[in-house]
Design an enzyme around this catalytic site. Structure first.
Site, mmCIF file in Angstrom:
data_model
loop_
_atom_site.group_PDB
_atom_site.id
_atom_site.type_symbol
_atom_site.label_atom_id
_atom_site.label_comp_id
_atom_site.label_asym_id
_atom_site.label_seq_id
_atom_site.Cartn_x
_atom_site.Cartn_y
_atom_site.Cartn_z
ATOM 1 N N HIS A 16 0.860 -1.058 0.061
ATOM 2 C CA HIS A 16 -0.013 0.164 0.083
ATOM 3 C C HIS A 16 0.821 1.302 -0.067
ATOM 4 O O HIS A 16 1.302 1.555 1.080
ATOM 5 C CB HIS A 16 -0.995 0.138 1.112
ATOM 6 N N HIS A 18 1.363 4.829 -2.416
ATOM 7 C CA HIS A 18 0.941 5.548 -3.402
ATOM 8 C C HIS A 18 2.291 6.143 -4.010
ATOM 9 O O HIS A 18 2.892 7.130 -3.643
ATOM 10 C CB HIS A 18 -0.172 6.921 -3.041
ATOM 11 N N HIS A 196 -9.408 0.980 -1.366
ATOM 12 C CA HIS A 196 -9.532 1.652 0.091
ATOM 13 C C HIS A 196 -10.824 1.700 0.714
ATOM 14 O O HIS A 196 -11.651 2.009 0.162
ATOM 15 C CB HIS A 196 -9.170 3.069 -0.180
ATOM 16 N N GLU A 199 -11.137 3.455 6.155
ATOM 17 C CA GLU A 199 -9.904 4.085 6.478
ATOM 18 C C GLU A 199 -10.698 5.354 7.500
ATOM 19 O O GLU A 199 -10.637 5.487 8.715
ATOM 20 C CB GLU A 199 -9.443 4.821 5.559
ATOM 21 N N ASP A 277 1.830 3.869 2.899
ATOM 22 C CA ASP A 277 0.776 4.623 2.139
ATOM 23 C C ASP A 277 1.517 5.837 1.442
ATOM 24 O O ASP A 277 1.443 5.610 0.295
ATOM 25 C CB ASP A 277 -0.066 5.361 3.440
ATOM 26 N N ASP A 278 1.673 7.124 1.959
ATOM 27 C CA ASP A 278 2.199 8.220 1.593
ATOM 28 C C ASP A 278 3.414 8.675 2.399
ATOM 29 O O ASP A 278 3.381 9.713 2.932
ATOM 30 C CB ASP A 278 1.028 9.299 1.429
HETATM 31 N N1 HPA Z 1 -6.523 7.133 1.476
HETATM 32 C C1 HPA Z 1 -7.353 7.672 0.217
HETATM 33 N N2 HPA Z 1 -6.753 8.020 -0.717
HETATM 34 C C2 HPA Z 1 -5.491 8.437 -0.654
HETATM 35 C C3 HPA Z 1 -4.603 8.132 0.261
HETATM 36 C C4 HPA Z 1 -5.289 7.387 1.577
HETATM 37 O O1 HPA Z 1 -4.745 7.251 2.410
HETATM 38 N N3 HPA Z 1 -3.434 8.162 -0.037
HETATM 39 C C5 HPA Z 1 -3.238 8.802 -1.337
HETATM 40 N N4 HPA Z 1 -4.627 8.805 -1.676
HETATM 41 ZN ZN ZN Z 2 -3.523 4.761 0.521
#
Ligand code: HPA
Ligand code: ZN
Length: 332
Positions: A16, A18, A196, A199, A277-278
């Site tokens: 996971h 991006h 996703h 969250e 994630d990011d």
């Molecule tokens: N959630 C939803 N969209 C996203 C995320 C995330 O954590 N990171 C990049 N796009």
């Molecule tokens: Zn994500």
């Protein structure tokens, strides 16, 4: 062996991530200068200082704006290469990378610009480090299903380079059901499916991702605990969850890492994995996420090994490759 040596030394996958969320403030600054893009920041330090989010949307606003500096094939190469070098440093031997085509096509930058850049970096990492990588094309859920269909079509020359289709961006108000038809089409074309869900959105969105999109994995999914029957289903079917601890903290899904439920989910028997994630926006790459969990929760070396083994089990790698790495972890 200490927990930090285990984290450093075991082979891992990341499931996971991006790629646009791995843009460092330094690269953002360099590309802004290269393309004469005016950023609303006076220095690299100011960019990093702006990363204080109150929820998912406040992050997404900055993340989409940051991606605006990516313009030519070399930029996409540099972005992907920087992440894959980091993977090599962290002993991530395989990674399944999400990219958001609509973030670029909406700016007039097409598949023929970003895909060759991504693929060139991925090949170089395979050749130089032996790092394998797959691509997951993610649809932006705040846009329409029709736009997702157009994106699926525009990707046609690159289908052989894309393993899975995913769903990301603003979750609340954009449930998986909005994209049922486009995911049915993608599935019929042979793509793996991820989304996703859970969250910021409720457990119901996780059910929708399972029942309507027929996902192979859930991205995040930490709100599954709100529904006991969902917990039992996720356990029975071993549906993987790609959990992102530092992301959850930075986006205020939790107030404190001690509140993170990953260990509870693991002990319950769910197939949970750790991911970043990011990473440049949330304060850490994959190993930092493992470290943050170790500092906050009573995690053992065996738990870390289980989480790393789960990352192979939950991947889209061929079965024999998964088993080879799992055996290596068992030998540590
Ligand atoms: N959630 C939803 N969209 C996203 C995320 C995330 O954590 N990171 C990049 N796009
Ligand atoms: Zn994500």
């Amino acid at each position: 062996m200490s927990l930090s040596s285990i984290i450093k030394n075991i082979p891992k996958t990341e499931l996971h991530l991006h790629i646009e969320g791995s843009l460092t403030p330094e690269l953002m600054w360099r590309l802004a200068e290269k393309h004469s893009v005016t950023l609303p920041y006076a220095s690299v330090e100011e960019i990093a200082a702006a990363y204080n989010f109150k929820d998912l949307q406040s992050f997404l606003d900055l993340y989409y704006a940051g991606a605006g500096v990516l313009k030519d094939e070399d930029d996409f190469f540099s972005l992907m290469w920087a992440y894959l070098v980091k993977c090599h440093e962290e002993n991530i031997v395989h990674t399944e990378i999400m990219f958001d085509p609509q973030t670029h096509t909406e700016r007039g930058i097409g598949f023929d610009i970003f895909m060759p850049g991504f693929l060139r970096a991925m090949k170089k990492a395979q050749d130089e480090f032996g790092t394998s990588s797959y691509l997951i094309m993610s649809f932006l859920r705040h846009l329409s299903e029709e736009n997702a269909f157009e994106t699926l079509e525009a990707a046609a020359p690159y289908y052989a380079n894309i393993q899975a289709v995913g769903l990301d961006s603003s979750e609340l108000g954009h449930p998986p059901s909005k994209f049922e038809r486009v995911f049915k089409k993608a599935k019929s074309m042979g793509f793996k499916i991820v989304a996703h869900a859970g969250e910021e959105g409720p457990a119901e969105y996780i059910w929708e991702a399972i029942k309507l999109l027929e996902v192979d994995r859930i991205d995040h999914g930490v709100r599954c605990q709100e529904d006991e029957s969902l917990m039992r289903y996720l356990k029975d079917k071993q549906v993987p969850l790609t959990v992102c601890p530092l992301s959850n903290l930075k986006l205020c899904v939790i107030d404190n890492m001690k509140q993170h439920n990953i260990l509870t989910l693991l002990r319950y028997g769910l197939l949970v994995t750790v991911n970043s994630d990011d990473p440049t926006y949330f304060g850490g790459f994959l190993n930092d996420n493992y470290h943050a969990l170790c500092e906050a929760l009573p995690i053992t070396g065996e738990d870390i090994k289980t989480l790393a083994k789960n990352s192979f089990t939950a991947s889209f790698l061929p079965e024999e490759v998964k088993q080879t790495f799992i055996a290596q972890i068992d030998d540590i």
